[in-house]
Scaffold this motif. Structure first.
Motif, PDB file in Angstrom:
ATOM      1  N   LEU A  54       0.824  -1.212   0.000  1.00 35.56           N
ATOM      2  CA  LEU A  54       0.000   0.000   0.000  1.00 35.56           C
ATOM      3  C   LEU A  54       0.856   1.259   0.000  1.00 35.56           C
ATOM      4  O   LEU A  54       0.516   2.263  -0.651  1.00 35.56           O
ATOM      5  N   LEU A  55       1.959   1.227   0.731  1.00 34.97           N
ATOM      6  CA  LEU A  55       2.842   2.393   0.766  1.00 34.97           C
ATOM      7  C   LEU A  55       3.442   2.675  -0.604  1.00 34.97           C
ATOM      8  O   LEU A  55       3.465   3.820  -1.079  1.00 34.97           O
ATOM      9  N   VAL A  56       3.905   1.615  -1.259  1.00 35.57           N
ATOM     10  CA  VAL A  56       4.483   1.793  -2.600  1.00 35.57           C
ATOM     11  C   VAL A  56       3.426   2.278  -3.588  1.00 35.57           C
ATOM     12  O   VAL A  56       3.650   3.192  -4.390  1.00 35.57           O
ATOM     13  N   SER A  57       2.225   1.647  -3.515  1.00 31.22           N
ATOM     14  CA  SER A  57       1.146   2.069  -4.415  1.00 31.22           C
ATOM     15  C   SER A  57       0.712   3.502  -4.134  1.00 31.22           C
ATOM     16  O   SER A  57       0.439   4.278  -5.045  1.00 31.22           O
ATOM     17  N   GLY A  58       0.644   3.874  -2.844  1.00 28.36           N
ATOM     18  CA  GLY A  58       0.265   5.241  -2.492  1.00 28.36           C
ATOM     19  C   GLY A  58       1.263   6.262  -2.993  1.00 28.36           C
ATOM     20  O   GLY A  58       0.888   7.341  -3.462  1.00 28.36           O
ATOM     21  N   ARG A  59       2.542   5.926  -2.910  1.00 24.70           N
ATOM     22  CA  ARG A  59       3.552   6.843  -3.438  1.00 24.70           C
ATOM     23  C   ARG A  59       3.407   7.016  -4.944  1.00 24.70           C
ATOM     24  O   ARG A  59       3.533   8.127  -5.471  1.00 24.70           O
TER      25      ARG A  59
END
Length: 223
Positions: A54-59
């Motif tokens: 989720l962090l990578v996708s959010g970035r």
């Protein structure tokens, strides 16, 4: 009495058997506790993996949104510039239109009085003369004026009235007043009779009559 086991390997076999017996006697709750620990560890690992994803996708989405906002800001600035230039152009066109209208109005009235006097003089008979001609008001397309004059008789006044109405530029001719004048003459001659009149009319320069009509001539044929 003390008994000693002198058989070789007897002690080790006893220890192994006792270990197997103790393992067989291990309670079930210990096995369940180990399963919960393993499951908790798997949940923690799964949460860590999902959080990382989720962090990578959010970035990535944040970068896309920032790029879209930047593009929208540039488009908005460009559109604002185009709108400002369009409004400035419309203002200039309106100003030019007002100037052109003022010039047309001035040009249409530049030869007003020469044309009006020419029409009045053309309608005036020999038995009448003018005393005063004045402009009453000037409307959008017509100019209202009054004519004061003298005539020898009523026939001359009628001819003058008819001549004004026959003009292509003068309309709404009406008689405001008329007066019978008697002018004494020195000597024994009888006094002269004159008629004073005041006419009011409107002058309008129509574009359909501004151009001169020229006769058509046949073109000569050459052999």
């Amino acid at each position: 009495m003390i008994e000693i086991d002198l058989s070789p390997g007897g002690g080790r076999s006893g220890n192994g058997a006792s270990a197997r017996a103790s393992a067989a006697r291990r309670p079930l709750r210990l096995y369940l506790r180990d399963a919960w620990i393993v499951a908790s560890g798997l949940v923690v690992v799964g949460c860590a993996v999902v959080s990382t994803a989720l962090l990578v996708s959010g970035r990535g989405r944040t970068a896309l949104v920032a790029s879209a906002l930047d593009s929208a800001a540039r488009d908005s600035l460009r559109i604002a510039t185009v709108v400002s230039e369009s409004r400035a152009m419309e203002s200039r066109l309106d100003s030019l239109g007002d100037r052109a209208s003022a010039i047309r109005r001035l040009d249409s009235r530049r030869f007003l009085w020469p044309r009006l006097l020419d029409e009045v003089a053309r309608a005036l008979p020999d038995e009448a003369w003018l005393v005063q001609i004045a402009q009453l008001d000037a409307g959008e397309g017509a100019t209202r004026f009054s004519v004061e004059g003298r005539s020898i008789g009523t026939i001359a006044l009628s001819r003058f009235w008819d001549g004004l109405e026959a003009s292509d530029f003068i309309r709404n001719v009406r008689l405001l007043s008329t007066e019978h004048l008697v002018e004494p003459i020195s000597g024994s001659r009888p006094p002269r009779t004159r008629y004073s009149f005041v006419l009011e009319a409107e002058y309008e320069a129509r574009a359909s009559h501004s151009a001169e009509s020229l006769p058509l001539t046949a073109r000569p044929e050459f052999p």
